[in-house]
Design an enzyme around this catalytic site. Structure first.
Site, PDB file in Angstrom:
ATOM      1  N   CYS A  17       8.831   0.394   4.513  1.00  0.00           N
ATOM      2  CA  CYS A  17       6.590   0.751   4.433  1.00  0.00           C
ATOM      3  C   CYS A  17       7.090   0.578   3.279  1.00  0.00           C
ATOM      4  CB  CYS A  17       6.169   1.505   5.576  1.00  0.00           C
ATOM      5  SG  CYS A  17       6.457   2.792   5.280  1.00  0.00           S
ATOM      6  N   ARG A  23       4.479   4.618   8.017  1.00  0.00           N
ATOM      7  CA  ARG A  23       4.663   2.912   9.106  1.00  0.00           C
ATOM      8  C   ARG A  23       6.572   3.168   9.363  1.00  0.00           C
ATOM      9  NH1 ARG A  23       1.694  -1.263   5.456  1.00  0.00           N
ATOM     10  NH2 ARG A  23       2.538   0.360   4.101  1.00  0.00           N
ATOM     11  N   ASP A 134      -2.006  -0.686   7.071  1.00  0.00           N
ATOM     12  CA  ASP A 134      -1.036   0.595   6.382  1.00  0.00           C
ATOM     13  C   ASP A 134      -2.757   1.113   6.622  1.00  0.00           C
ATOM     14  OD1 ASP A 134      -1.068   2.639   4.380  1.00  0.00           O
ATOM     15  OD2 ASP A 134      -1.187   1.179   1.976  1.00  0.00           O
TER      16      ASP A 134
HETATM   17  P1  4NP Z   1       3.546   4.216   4.610  1.00  0.00           P
HETATM   18  O1  4NP Z   1       1.658   4.368   4.099  1.00  0.00           O
HETATM   19  O2  4NP Z   1       3.651   2.844   3.412  1.00  0.00           O
HETATM   20  O3  4NP Z   1       3.045   3.330   5.989  1.00  0.00           O
HETATM   21  O4  4NP Z   1       3.846   4.949   4.443  1.00  0.00           O
HETATM   22  C1  4NP Z   1       1.913   4.383   3.050  1.00  0.00           C
HETATM   23  C2  4NP Z   1       1.305   5.545   2.041  1.00  0.00           C
HETATM   24  C3  4NP Z   1       1.016   6.858   1.264  1.00  0.00           C
HETATM   25  C4  4NP Z   1       0.557   5.713   0.348  1.00  0.00           C
HETATM   26  C5  4NP Z   1       0.263   4.026   0.883  1.00  0.00           C
HETATM   27  C6  4NP Z   1       0.723   4.019   2.078  1.00  0.00           C
HETATM   28  N1  4NP Z   1       0.176   5.917  -1.029  1.00  0.00           N
HETATM   29  O5  4NP Z   1      -0.386   5.270  -2.070  1.00  0.00           O
HETATM   30  O6  4NP Z   1       0.788   7.205  -1.894  1.00  0.00           O
END
Ligand code: 4NP
Length: 167
Positions: A17, A23, A134
């Protein structure tokens, strides 16, 4: 599309992800949980990574961990960034949304490994638009939805891969 999977040559999967804290750690944890439940630990290597460097070294998000724990799943990940060299190592690389899919494919401009880079929800019997949304900036419901989609996809994926096991 899959090769025979043996204990000598385990099948290597990486969930990917953006941040590798919500995720994809859920994907790694859910798939490993199913592998353990079915006693197939010797046949699979399960991992996760992020396309960004935002959270390197961090454990899974506390809401992701809480939802997983409620469902009997423990998340052990530490965030790492997916590297171009990982394309060679893994047998299957599963992106959580279309943007991550495009970013992974961009690491491989010649397309040598594109056949093993897929959307995780390609395996979801109820795939929606193919993306796991997300959850990072939203509430607990988003994290629960992520878990449900991920677990459903992982169950279908593991059942498909089990047919390739060389016992
Ligand atoms: P992930 O979620 O991609 O599912 O781990 C996110 C975690 C952090 C960020 C965006 C999505 N961020 O912008 O820091």
């Amino acid at each position: 599309m899959y090769r025979t999977i043996s204990q000598e040559d385990p099948f290597k999967i990486c969930f990917v992800c953006l941040g590798n804290i919500c995720r994809s750690p859920t994907g790694e944890g859910a798939f490993q949980h199913l592998v353990n439940e079915r006693g197939l630990q010797a046949f699979f290597i399960v991992d996760s990574a992020g396309t960004s460097a935002y959270h390197i070294g961090e454990p899974a998000n506390s809401k992701s961990q809480w939802v997983a724990n409620q469902n009997g799943v423990t998340l052990h990940s530490r965030a790492a960034r997916f590297k171009a060299s990982d394309l060679e190592y893994y047998d299957l690389i599963l992106a959580m949304d279309h943007e991550n899919l495009a970013n992974l494919k961009a690491l491989d401009p010649a397309g040598k490994h594109h056949d093993k880079i897929r959307l995780m929800r390609d395996y979801d019997p109820d795939p929606g638009d193919g993306a796991v949304p997300d959850p990072y900036y939203g509430g607990m419901n988003g994290f629960q939805d992520v878990f449900t989609m991920v677990m459903r996809s992982c169950e279908a994926l593991l059942s498909e891969l089990e047919e390739k096991l060389d016992h």
